[in-house]
Motif scaffolding. Structure first.
Motif, PDB file in Angstrom:
ATOM      1  N   LEU A  13     -37.734 -18.200 -88.194  1.00  0.00           N
ATOM      2  CA  LEU A  13     -37.828 -17.219 -89.271  1.00  0.00           C
ATOM      3  C   LEU A  13     -38.499 -17.786 -90.514  1.00  0.00           C
ATOM      4  CD1 LEU A  13     -37.030 -14.312 -89.967  1.00  0.00           C
ATOM      5  CD2 LEU A  13     -34.890 -15.187 -90.894  1.00  0.00           C
ATOM      6  N   VAL A  14     -38.377 -19.099 -90.713  1.00  0.00           N
ATOM      7  CA  VAL A  14     -38.936 -19.723 -91.920  1.00  0.00           C
ATOM      8  C   VAL A  14     -40.436 -19.909 -91.726  1.00  0.00           C
ATOM      9  CG1 VAL A  14     -38.886 -21.730 -93.426  1.00  0.00           C
ATOM     10  CG2 VAL A  14     -36.770 -20.895 -92.404  1.00  0.00           C
ATOM     11  N   ARG A  15     -41.217 -19.304 -92.603  1.00  0.00           N
ATOM     12  CA  ARG A  15     -42.677 -19.359 -92.511  1.00  0.00           C
ATOM     13  C   ARG A  15     -43.269 -19.684 -93.868  1.00  0.00           C
ATOM     14  NH1 ARG A  15     -41.760 -19.685 -88.014  1.00  0.00           N
ATOM     15  NH2 ARG A  15     -42.441 -18.435 -86.243  1.00  0.00           N
ATOM     16  N   PRO A  16     -44.458 -20.325 -93.907  1.00  0.00           N
ATOM     17  CA  PRO A  16     -45.112 -20.586 -95.199  1.00  0.00           C
ATOM     18  C   PRO A  16     -45.437 -19.287 -95.916  1.00  0.00           C
ATOM     19  CG  PRO A  16     -46.113 -21.869 -93.426  1.00  0.00           C
ATOM     20  CD  PRO A  16     -45.199 -20.868 -92.774  1.00  0.00           C
ATOM     21  N   ALA A  51     -32.923 -22.276-102.119  1.00  0.00           N
ATOM     22  CA  ALA A  51     -34.382 -22.146-102.119  1.00  0.00           C
ATOM     23  C   ALA A  51     -35.082 -23.371-101.556  1.00  0.00           C
ATOM     24  CB  ALA A  51     -34.888 -21.875-103.539  1.00  0.00           C
ATOM     25  N   THR A  52     -34.358 -24.463-101.355  1.00  0.00           N
ATOM     26  CA  THR A  52     -34.979 -25.714-100.893  1.00  0.00           C
ATOM     27  C   THR A  52     -35.133 -25.751 -99.384  1.00  0.00           C
ATOM     28  OG1 THR A  52     -32.826 -26.818-100.798  1.00  0.00           O
ATOM     29  CG2 THR A  52     -34.055 -26.980-102.841  1.00  0.00           C
ATOM     30  N   VAL A  81     -34.612 -18.174 -98.814  1.00  0.00           N
ATOM     31  CA  VAL A  81     -33.914 -19.361 -98.322  1.00  0.00           C
ATOM     32  C   VAL A  81     -34.980 -20.327 -97.821  1.00  0.00           C
ATOM     33  CG1 VAL A  81     -32.235 -20.277 -96.687  1.00  0.00           C
ATOM     34  CG2 VAL A  81     -31.912 -17.999 -97.650  1.00  0.00           C
ATOM     35  N   GLY A  82     -34.974 -21.544 -98.324  1.00  0.00           N
ATOM     36  CA  GLY A  82     -35.968 -22.538 -97.930  1.00  0.00           C
ATOM     37  C   GLY A  82     -35.661 -23.161 -96.584  1.00  0.00           C
ATOM     38  N   GLU A  83     -36.564 -24.035 -96.129  1.00  0.00           N
ATOM     39  CA  GLU A  83     -36.446 -24.622 -94.791  1.00  0.00           C
ATOM     40  C   GLU A  83     -35.173 -25.442 -94.618  1.00  0.00           C
ATOM     41  OE1 GLU A  83     -38.638 -27.970 -92.010  1.00  0.00           O
ATOM     42  OE2 GLU A  83     -39.526 -27.357 -93.899  1.00  0.00           O
ATOM     43  N   ALA A 102     -40.099 -19.912 -96.983  1.00  0.00           N
ATOM     44  CA  ALA A 102     -38.846 -19.222 -97.242  1.00  0.00           C
ATOM     45  C   ALA A 102     -38.643 -18.092 -96.258  1.00  0.00           C
ATOM     46  CB  ALA A 102     -38.813 -18.683 -98.678  1.00  0.00           C
ATOM     47  N   ALA A 103     -37.373 -17.698 -96.105  1.00  0.00           N
ATOM     48  CA  ALA A 103     -36.993 -16.499 -95.365  1.00  0.00           C
ATOM     49  C   ALA A 103     -36.025 -15.741 -96.251  1.00  0.00           C
ATOM     50  CB  ALA A 103     -36.323 -16.879 -94.046  1.00  0.00           C
ATOM     51  N   LEU A 104     -35.901 -14.439 -96.035  1.00  0.00           N
ATOM     52  CA  LEU A 104     -34.932 -13.674 -96.791  1.00  0.00           C
ATOM     53  C   LEU A 104     -33.537 -13.946 -96.246  1.00  0.00           C
ATOM     54  CD1 LEU A 104     -36.742 -10.242 -97.240  1.00  0.00           C
ATOM     55  CD2 LEU A 104     -36.365 -12.018 -98.955  1.00  0.00           C
TER      56      LEU A 104
END
Length: 333
Positions: free
Chosen positions: A186-189, A332-333, A230-232, A197-199
């Motif tokens: 889900l986490v994409r640039p 966010a990180t 939400v960050g990686e 981030a992802a929601l």
């Protein structure tokens, strides 16, 4: 077109047009006077005023990036000892703009004509930027792989101590790693080099989607949380947290019953995010005699250590309520 007609096209003017169309800039270097004779394309490329047909190496050096200046000077001096073609890539500065230039020619004094060496300049900025992008991507992939291996090693250790049989360990470890995989998918640039981030709501919904299919009706799992990224790193942490809570619920709580429901709600106030996990419709819940299992210890450790937050439990007879309080900046990180 006859052979004679084709040859007639290869005049000086035609060659000049072909060179300009290819973005090739011509130079001639006088090895004795250290001056360069350049064509109009080369002057434009370097951002140098064409007051004269020649410029000194020092004139051009003023435009070479300071980090490359000595290297370029040494490379040009060394070309006389090179047999065959050579290529030197370096940066030049045009105000705040940085360009990559490739200087190419034929080395060796045997190639000198009247104490002159000949070559071309090419603008290779696009290629260099692509190479830098590939290097960043390779570094990012290496970093992510190392992080995932570290997490997998930790999960293997935790799972080995919280299970009693090889089959049980394999099942739980596979489920935990699968949850991590769903989170990372889900986490994409983000565009414009804004990071990754992802929601939060999307992340939770996807992590819990396998348990939605286990109930007697659709919509047994409801998610209502603030719209935030939400960050990686945090995505990995959240995947472990929600997988652990869902696993416990599937064993002992609301998700173990076909009619059980799960509500995940959240609020954001200043820099604190509160996420409440509420189970209803499952077996009657009793306060455990001790909440010091390896899974519980893992939750406390990663929430406090990685998200700067805390976790608390309310063992209501109707269903457990878990409150997670984490720092928004950490998510966010």
């Amino acid at each position: 077109m006859s052979s004679k007609e084709a040859k007639s096209l290869w005049n000086t003017q035609a060659l000049r047009r072909a060179i300009e169309a290819a973005g090739v800039a011509l130079w001639i270097w006088n090895v004795d006077t250290d001056h360069f004779a350049m064509d109009e394309q080369a002057f434009r490329l370097w951002g140098v005023e064409q007051d004269d047909e020649e410029v000194s190496f020092e004139d051009l050096s003023a435009h070479i990036h300071p980090a490359d200046r000595d290297r370029v000077r040494a490379a040009f001096n060394a070309t006389r000892a090179i047999v065959g073609p050579y290529e030197i890539d370096f940066r030049i500065m045009l105000g705040e703009e940085i360009k990559w230039i490739s200087a190419r020619g034929i080395g060796n004094d045997a190639g000198l004509h009247g104490r002159h060496m000949y070559g071309v300049f090419l603008d290779v900025t696009g290629r260099k930027q692509a190479e830098e992008g590939h290097e960043l991507l390779a570094g990012e992939m290496s970093h992510r792989v190392k992080n995932l291996l570290a997490v997998a090693t930790g999960l293997t250790h935790v799972t080995s101590r919280s299970t009693t049989t090889a089959a049980e360990m394999a099942k739980e470890l596979t489920e935990r790693l699968t949850a991590l995989g769903r989170a990372h998918d889900l986490v994409r640039p983000l565009p414009g080099h804004q990071g990754q981030a992802a929601l939060l709501g999307d992340l939770i919904s996807i992590l819990l989607s396998p348990y939605e299919d286990m109930g007697a009706f659709s919509g047994r799992i409801r998610v209502a949380v603030p719209r935030m990224g939400v960050g990686e790193i945090a995505a990995t942490t959240m995947a472990l947290v929600f997988h652990e809570l869902a696993t416990n619920s599937l064993k002992y709580g609301a998700l173990s019953a076909d009619t059980g429901t799960l509500d995940i709600s959240g609020t954001l106030e200043d820099d604190e995010v509160t996420i409440v996990w509420t189970e209803r419709g499952g077996p009657s819940v009793e306060t455990p005699k001790a909440a010091d299992g390896y899974g519980s210890k893992m939750l406390v450790r990663i929430i406090s250590g990685q998200l700067g937050g805390a976790i608390s439990y309310n063992w209501s007879s109707e269903g457990v309520i878990v409150a997670l309080k984490v720092r928004a900046g950490k998510l966010a990180t």
